[in-house]
Design an enzyme around this catalytic site. Structure first.
Site, mmCIF file in Angstrom:
data_model
loop_
_atom_site.group_PDB
_atom_site.id
_atom_site.type_symbol
_atom_site.label_atom_id
_atom_site.label_comp_id
_atom_site.label_asym_id
_atom_site.label_seq_id
_atom_site.Cartn_x
_atom_site.Cartn_y
_atom_site.Cartn_z
ATOM 1 N N ASP A 8 -2.804 11.733 -18.971
ATOM 2 C CA ASP A 8 -3.230 13.102 -18.333
ATOM 3 C C ASP A 8 -2.028 13.656 -18.511
ATOM 4 O O ASP A 8 -0.942 14.077 -18.171
ATOM 5 C CB ASP A 8 -3.374 12.857 -16.855
ATOM 6 C CG ASP A 8 -3.353 14.189 -16.103
ATOM 7 O OD1 ASP A 8 -3.514 15.154 -16.712
ATOM 8 O OD2 ASP A 8 -3.360 14.142 -14.808
ATOM 9 N N LYS A 70 1.317 23.500 -21.858
ATOM 10 C CA LYS A 70 -0.028 23.482 -21.855
ATOM 11 C C LYS A 70 -0.578 24.899 -21.760
ATOM 12 O O LYS A 70 -1.700 25.119 -22.406
ATOM 13 C CB LYS A 70 -0.422 22.623 -20.882
ATOM 14 C CG LYS A 70 -1.984 22.122 -20.775
ATOM 15 C CD LYS A 70 -2.191 21.284 -19.772
ATOM 16 C CE LYS A 70 -3.794 20.654 -19.582
ATOM 17 N NZ LYS A 70 -3.680 19.882 -18.469
ATOM 18 N N GLU A 147 -10.937 16.397 -17.793
ATOM 19 C CA GLU A 147 -9.963 15.931 -16.328
ATOM 20 C C GLU A 147 -10.911 15.755 -15.373
ATOM 21 O O GLU A 147 -10.821 14.435 -14.757
ATOM 22 C CB GLU A 147 -9.008 17.059 -16.272
ATOM 23 C CG GLU A 147 -7.722 16.941 -17.151
ATOM 24 C CD GLU A 147 -6.940 18.107 -17.192
ATOM 25 O OE1 GLU A 147 -7.031 18.746 -16.188
ATOM 26 O OE2 GLU A 147 -6.182 18.320 -17.897
ATOM 27 N N ASP A 170 -10.367 20.352 -8.778
ATOM 28 C CA ASP A 170 -9.028 19.941 -9.528
ATOM 29 C C ASP A 170 -8.228 21.158 -9.531
ATOM 30 O O ASP A 170 -8.421 22.066 -10.493
ATOM 31 C CB ASP A 170 -9.272 19.322 -10.736
ATOM 32 C CG ASP A 170 -7.979 18.797 -11.483
ATOM 33 O OD1 ASP A 170 -6.880 19.464 -10.985
ATOM 34 O OD2 ASP A 170 -8.028 18.248 -12.641
HETATM 35 N N1 LIG Z 1 2.782 19.252 -1.892
HETATM 36 C C1 LIG Z 1 2.364 19.973 -2.391
HETATM 37 N N2 LIG Z 1 1.889 21.221 -2.052
HETATM 38 C C2 LIG Z 1 1.648 22.251 -2.607
HETATM 39 N N3 LIG Z 1 1.802 22.133 -4.123
HETATM 40 C C3 LIG Z 1 1.972 21.091 -4.514
HETATM 41 C C4 LIG Z 1 2.402 19.993 -3.806
HETATM 42 N N4 LIG Z 1 2.830 19.032 -4.640
HETATM 43 C C5 LIG Z 1 2.804 19.370 -5.961
HETATM 44 N N5 LIG Z 1 2.251 20.645 -5.855
HETATM 45 C C6 LIG Z 1 2.022 21.468 -7.159
HETATM 46 O O1 LIG Z 1 0.998 20.988 -7.878
HETATM 47 C C7 LIG Z 1 1.383 21.359 -9.180
HETATM 48 C C8 LIG Z 1 1.056 20.145 -10.096
HETATM 49 O O2 LIG Z 1 0.099 19.450 -9.929
HETATM 50 P P1 LIG Z 1 -0.411 18.492 -11.250
HETATM 51 O O3 LIG Z 1 0.602 17.514 -11.529
HETATM 52 O O4 LIG Z 1 -1.665 17.942 -10.543
HETATM 53 O O5 LIG Z 1 -0.783 19.568 -12.204
HETATM 54 P P2 LIG Z 1 -0.933 19.082 -13.776
HETATM 55 O O6 LIG Z 1 -1.873 18.114 -13.761
HETATM 56 O O7 LIG Z 1 0.528 19.195 -14.434
HETATM 57 O O8 LIG Z 1 -1.566 20.537 -14.113
HETATM 58 P P3 LIG Z 1 -3.112 21.152 -14.885
HETATM 59 O O9 LIG Z 1 -4.029 19.687 -14.523
HETATM 60 O O10 LIG Z 1 -3.218 22.419 -14.442
HETATM 61 O O11 LIG Z 1 -2.699 20.777 -16.153
HETATM 62 C C9 LIG Z 1 2.447 22.194 -9.245
HETATM 63 O O12 LIG Z 1 2.193 23.600 -9.355
HETATM 64 C C10 LIG Z 1 3.113 21.694 -7.952
HETATM 65 O O13 LIG Z 1 4.083 22.727 -7.554
HETATM 66 MG MG LIG Z 2 -3.882 17.902 -13.760
#
Ligand SMILES: Nc1ncnc2c1ncn2[C@@H]1O[C@H](COP(=O)(O)OP(=O)(O)OP(=O)(O)O)[C@@H](O)[C@H]1O
Ligand SMILES: [Mg+2]
Length: 568
Positions: A8, A70, A147, A170
């Site tokens: 991912d 990304k 995803e 998501d």
């Molecule tokens: N406890 C929380 N409360 C609010 N936001 C959070 C929390 N933990 C993580 N995040 C937010 O979640 C986001 C990251 O989520 P995730 O890792 O699912 O995204 P990603 O898979 O990297 O992104 P995408 O799927 O959009 O490409 C960040 O913006 C982070 O600040």
């Molecule tokens: Mg993601």
């Protein structure tokens, strides 16, 4: 068959997983963590750093670190690190190479095959570039998987006997995806998918930052936006604050010397309550409603008929999200999957289906939808660049559709079929996927000869386009591989080959030959320069294919510069 892992590759974080011994397992990085920040940088010694080390140096030296790569994938934008600019593909490759290395270490074998997930809403160019990044990282990308479909797979494996309509919501770091699936008898069928490529946790941080900047300017008459180091501290604190407010009612943001005014350090000290934060970001959360409406209406399933709502992505940890979903859909989301791991777990399950580790006859068959409309350019009396849709978006694939067209002018003997993907009625505003010419149309008055055009799109990502002259049966066709860049022998002109057909192609033949020669000489030895040159070369070919000589001239100059540097 080789081990295939699931990755991912997220905007903010990256995870990898593997299916073995009958279950999914997260792959830990060298710090023994399942979650790796999607950050890439160059340290003081000039070495590449990736993951947590890059994230840690981001605050100290943002100019040497790239985050949220990304968001730029599929664009011509370059990302500057230190003194040089890099393509999003190159930097994504650095991330994937890092994952490949830690996965090899963790599994004790050389990992070279992967399934990589992308937002359902990614277009073809963004998908191709993700594959290119994988390839540059030494990975064979077995499949690009949406995803939310991956998240549903990870849910489906545990709940194979259920019959239900599932909505996957998501909200990650940079993108919002919503997908509606139907599950019955171990078959998981994607009904519709929609989303917003520009909505995610980053925007929630940005909302806090904007409000802090505004208040700071009011109080001190200084706009922090012009101060790069202040901005980095703000971003860091804003995200911390946002996360804290997912569990706490208020959070104090205190940055001692955020900037200096007339030589004096000035602090920033603000307490933000959850209530105030939620008011700030309400307009962003409201933007999730229209993609939800789209999947409900495209799938013909009403909100009342949803059985489960599954939350994926770090941003769904904000209590406001569950509350908003419940208010909007009249149903509370489930806590059924791990929002951080579900996507990589699903990618690992898909990987296991491909490698044969999971026997598909035991269930978990998956059908997917086509996220963008597919069609051809055609001419009518009002418009010479009209997009005629043959396979509409959100049709379940595999799908096959035929449309009939008529000759436009008297004694027309050939038709040009240009295949596009997108939602604009103007064909050329969409993504061009390929084209070919069907010759041998009997010369007759306009409108009297008809041509049938058939699109067949299968689950492996092959789009076959065939055009047939109805009166004679003569046909011509093209196969477009929507999953990777390998082309069939019969392939006419997809990807970077169609530049040769452009009227301006002759002007650039010399530089293209020079660049290709340089790449051949370098490959294997100088990965970084070779891929920089290759990226620029591909951009140049695209510009030529589009007859855009201004753009092409720019890329030619960039190439000349790069080649010159090499020869020095
Ligand atoms: N406890 C929380 N409360 C609010 N936001 C959070 C929390 N933990 C993580 N995040 C937010 O979640 C986001 C990251 O989520 P995730 O890792 O699912 O995204 P990603 O898979 O990297 O992104 P995408 O799927 O959009 O490409 C960040 O913006 C982070 O600040
Ligand atoms: Mg993601």
């Amino acid at each position: 068959m080789n081990t295939v892992i699931g990755i991912d590759l997220g905007t903010s974080t990256t995870e990898a997983a593997i299916y073995r011994d009958g279950k999914v397992e997260m792959i830990l990085n060298l710090n023994h963590e399942a979650i790796t920040p999607s950050a890439v940088g160059i340290d003081d010694e000039g070495n590449w750093v990736v993951g947590q080390r890059a994230m840690s140096q981001f605050i100290l030296s943002p100019e040497n670190t790239a985050i949220e790569v990304k968001r730029k994938i599929g664009t011509d934008d370059l990302i500057t690190i230190g003194k040089r600019a890099y393509s999003p593909v190159f930097l994504s490759a650095k991330l994937l190479e890092f994952v490949r290395n830690y996965a090899s270490e963790y599994l004790g074998e050389d990992v070279s095959n992967a399934v990589i997930s992308v937002p359902a809403y990614f277009n073809e160019i963004q998908r191709q570039e993700t594959i290119a990044a994988g390839t540059q990282a030494g990975l064979t990308v077995e499949r690009i998987l949406n995803e939310p479909t991956a998240a549903a797979l990870s849910y489906g494996l545990e709940h194979m006997d259920e019959e239900s309509h599932i909505l996957v919501y998501d909200l990650g770091g940079g993108t919002f995806d919503v997908t509606l699936l139907e599950m019955f008898g171990g078959v998981l069928e994607v009904k519709a998918s929609a989303g917003d490529n520009k909505l995610g946790g980053k925007d929630f941080d940005e909302a806090i930052i904007n409000s802090l900047i505004k208040d700071f300017e009011k109080a001190n008459g200084v706009n922090l936006r012009n101060d790069r180091h202040a901005m980095v501290k703000l971003k860091d604190e804003a995200e911390r604050c946002k996360k804290a407010l997912s569990t706490d009612d208020s959070y104090r943001i205190l940055i001692p010397a955020i900037t200096s005014i007339k030589g004096q350090p000035v602090e920033l000290d603000v307490t933000l309550t959850r209530k105030a934060f939620e008011k700030l970001v309400k307009p962003l959360v409201d933007r999730t409603h229209s993609p939800i409406d789209v999947v409900l209406s495209d799938s013909g399933i009403s909100a009342a008929n949803l059985d489960r709502i599954i939350l994926v992505g770090g941003s769904t940890r904000m209590p406001l999200i569950a509350a908003d979903i419940e208010a909007y859909l009249g149903k509370a989301p489930d806590v059924a999957v791990n929002p951080d791991f579900a996507v990589s777990e699903g990618a690992a399950i898909q990987a296991a289906i491909i490698s044969g580790e999971i026997d598909p006859s035991e269930g978990l068959v998956m059908t997917d939808v086509n996220p963008y409309s597919l069609g051809i350019q055609c001419v009518n009396n009002f418009n010479h660049d009209y997009f005629s849709v043959i396979i509409p978006r959100n049709i379940t694939i595999p799908a096959s559709r035929t449309e009939r067209y008529f000759t436009y002018s008297d004694n027309q003997t050939e038709v040009s079929i240009k295949v596009y993907q997108g939602e604009s009625q103007i064909a050329s505003h969409n993504n061009e996927l390929g084209d070919f010419i069907l010759e041998g149309v009997p010369p007759r008055p306009a409108q009297s000869e008809s041509i049938d055009v058939t699109f067949s799109y299968n689950l492996n990502g092959m789009l076959d386009v065939k055009a047939t002259i109805v009166s004679t049966g003569k046909d011509a066709s093209i196969s477009i591989n929507m999953q990777n860049q390998e082309k069939d022998d019969e392939d006419v002109t997809v990807s970077y080959d169609n530049w040769k057909d452009s009227p301006i192609s002759d002007d650039y033949r010399a530089i293209i030959r020079r660049a290709e020669r340089a790449i051949n000489h370098m490959s294997g030895t100088n990965f970084e320069n070779a891929s920089l040159i290759e990226n620029t070369l591909n951009l140049l070919k695209n510009a030529i294919a589009e007859d855009d000589s201004d753009k092409a001239d720019d890329y030619e100059n960039t190439l000349i510069g790069l080649l010159h540097q090499l020869e020095d």
